[in-house]
Design a protein around this motif. Structure first.
Motif, short mmCIF file in Angstrom:
data_model
loop_
_atom_site.label_atom_id
_atom_site.label_comp_id
_atom_site.label_asym_id
_atom_site.label_seq_id
_atom_site.Cartn_x
_atom_site.Cartn_y
_atom_site.Cartn_z
N VAL A 20 5.13 83.48 16.32
CA VAL A 20 4.19 82.38 16.53
C VAL A 20 4.96 81.10 16.28
CG1 VAL A 20 1.99 81.36 15.86
CG2 VAL A 20 2.29 83.85 15.76
N GLY A 21 5.16 80.32 17.33
CA GLY A 21 5.96 79.11 17.22
C GLY A 21 5.10 77.85 17.18
N ALA A 22 5.54 76.89 16.38
CA ALA A 22 4.92 75.56 16.34
C ALA A 22 5.90 74.61 17.03
CB ALA A 22 4.66 75.12 14.90
N PHE A 23 5.44 73.97 18.09
CA PHE A 23 6.30 73.13 18.92
C PHE A 23 5.84 71.68 18.89
CE2 PHE A 23 6.64 77.40 20.55
CZ PHE A 23 7.98 77.55 20.85
N ASP A 24 6.77 70.79 18.61
CA ASP A 24 6.55 69.36 18.76
C ASP A 24 7.34 68.96 20.00
OD1 ASP A 24 6.25 66.64 18.64
OD2 ASP A 24 6.96 66.43 16.56
N GLY A 25 6.64 68.88 21.12
CA GLY A 25 7.33 68.72 22.40
C GLY A 25 8.13 69.98 22.68
N LYS A 26 9.43 69.81 22.89
CA LYS A 26 10.29 70.97 23.17
C LYS A 26 11.01 71.47 21.92
CE LYS A 26 11.07 69.83 28.01
NZ LYS A 26 12.06 69.56 29.07
N GLN A 27 10.71 70.88 20.76
CA GLN A 27 11.39 71.28 19.52
C GLN A 27 10.55 72.30 18.75
OE1 GLN A 27 11.96 68.17 16.62
NE2 GLN A 27 13.15 69.50 15.25
N LEU A 28 11.20 73.40 18.36
CA LEU A 28 10.56 74.38 17.48
C LEU A 28 10.64 73.84 16.05
CD1 LEU A 28 9.33 77.32 17.38
CD2 LEU A 28 11.63 78.05 16.70
N VAL A 29 9.48 73.51 15.47
CA VAL A 29 9.45 72.90 14.13
C VAL A 29 8.96 73.88 13.07
CG1 VAL A 29 9.19 70.58 15.07
CG2 VAL A 29 7.13 71.91 14.46
N GLY A 30 8.48 75.03 13.52
CA GLY A 30 8.02 76.05 12.59
C GLY A 30 7.80 77.34 13.33
N ALA A 31 7.78 78.44 12.59
CA ALA A 31 7.56 79.74 13.22
C ALA A 31 7.16 80.76 12.16
CB ALA A 31 8.82 80.22 13.94
N ALA A 32 6.42 81.75 12.62
CA ALA A 32 6.04 82.86 11.77
C ALA A 32 6.20 84.14 12.59
CB ALA A 32 4.59 82.70 11.30
#
Length: 195
Positions: free
Chosen positions: A58-70
């Motif tokens: 499960v990825g958290a994206f700010d635009g095209k940047q991965l800023v978090g993941a689980a």
């Protein structure tokens, strides 16, 4: 506040994000309580576990940047030592969703993304027909020399999500701490929730 997109990635969709996830793991897990001296070589080998069809990132994206993941997957596909520990405690590893890491850059915390990470992973587990969700947290001494004075454990958050620590159910896992010359084994507390 940034608009963050949450996306669940499975199978081949995970592959393009492995480098970014490896970097996040190394950066975030360097902090207490993990104090992890990571390497990209190890990370790439470890993260390949998630390329099977039963796993999700499960990825958290700010635009095209991965800023978090689980991450999550069926326990029997993931880690033999954790699977053995839970099997000895009376659980079938094929019925357990194992929630691995949950990493998020500090500037994105406090926006509810941790809850969304768990919600998406648990939904994935239910879709697979699994009965339980579990994870492991490292056990550190109260007086650890690298523990920050303002450190707040996540136990209250995990209890709020419905997880409980299984009494006496702990597994060993080894990695190199940032202040140590080599790997040492740490005890990991297993937490469980009925899906």
């Amino acid at each position: 506040m940034a608009t963050i997109e949450i996306r669940s990635l499975t199978g081949e969709d995970i592959w393009p994000w492995l480098d970014a996830l490896a970097s996040l793991r190394i950066q975030i897990f360097r902090d207490f309580p993990y104090l992890y001296q990571g390497s990209h070589a190890y990370e790439h080998e470890y993260l390949k576990h998630y390329l099977n069809s039963h796993s999700v990132i499960v990825g958290a994206f700010d635009g095209k940047q991965l800023v978090g993941a689980a991450t999550a997957g069926v326990l029997s596909d993931h880690d033999a030592s954790f699977a053995e520990t839970l099997s000895e405690a009376g659980f079938d590893p094929q019925t357990l969703l194992y929630c691995g890491e949950s990493v998020l850059l500090p500037e994105y915390r406090g926006q509810g993304l941790g809850h969304r990470f768990f919600e998406q992973r648990e939904a994935h587990g239910r879709a697979l027909g699994l009965q339980f969700s579990c994870f492991a947290s490292v056990i550190r001494p109260e007086q650890h020399p690298l523990k920050p004075s303002d450190y707040q454990p996540l136990d209250a958050f995990w209890y709020k999500r419905g997880y409980i620590p299984l009494e006496g159910v702990q597994a060993g896992f080894s990695w190199q701490d940032i202040d140590q010359p080599s790997e040492t084994e740490k005890l990991m507390q297993i937490w469980l929730k009925v899906l």
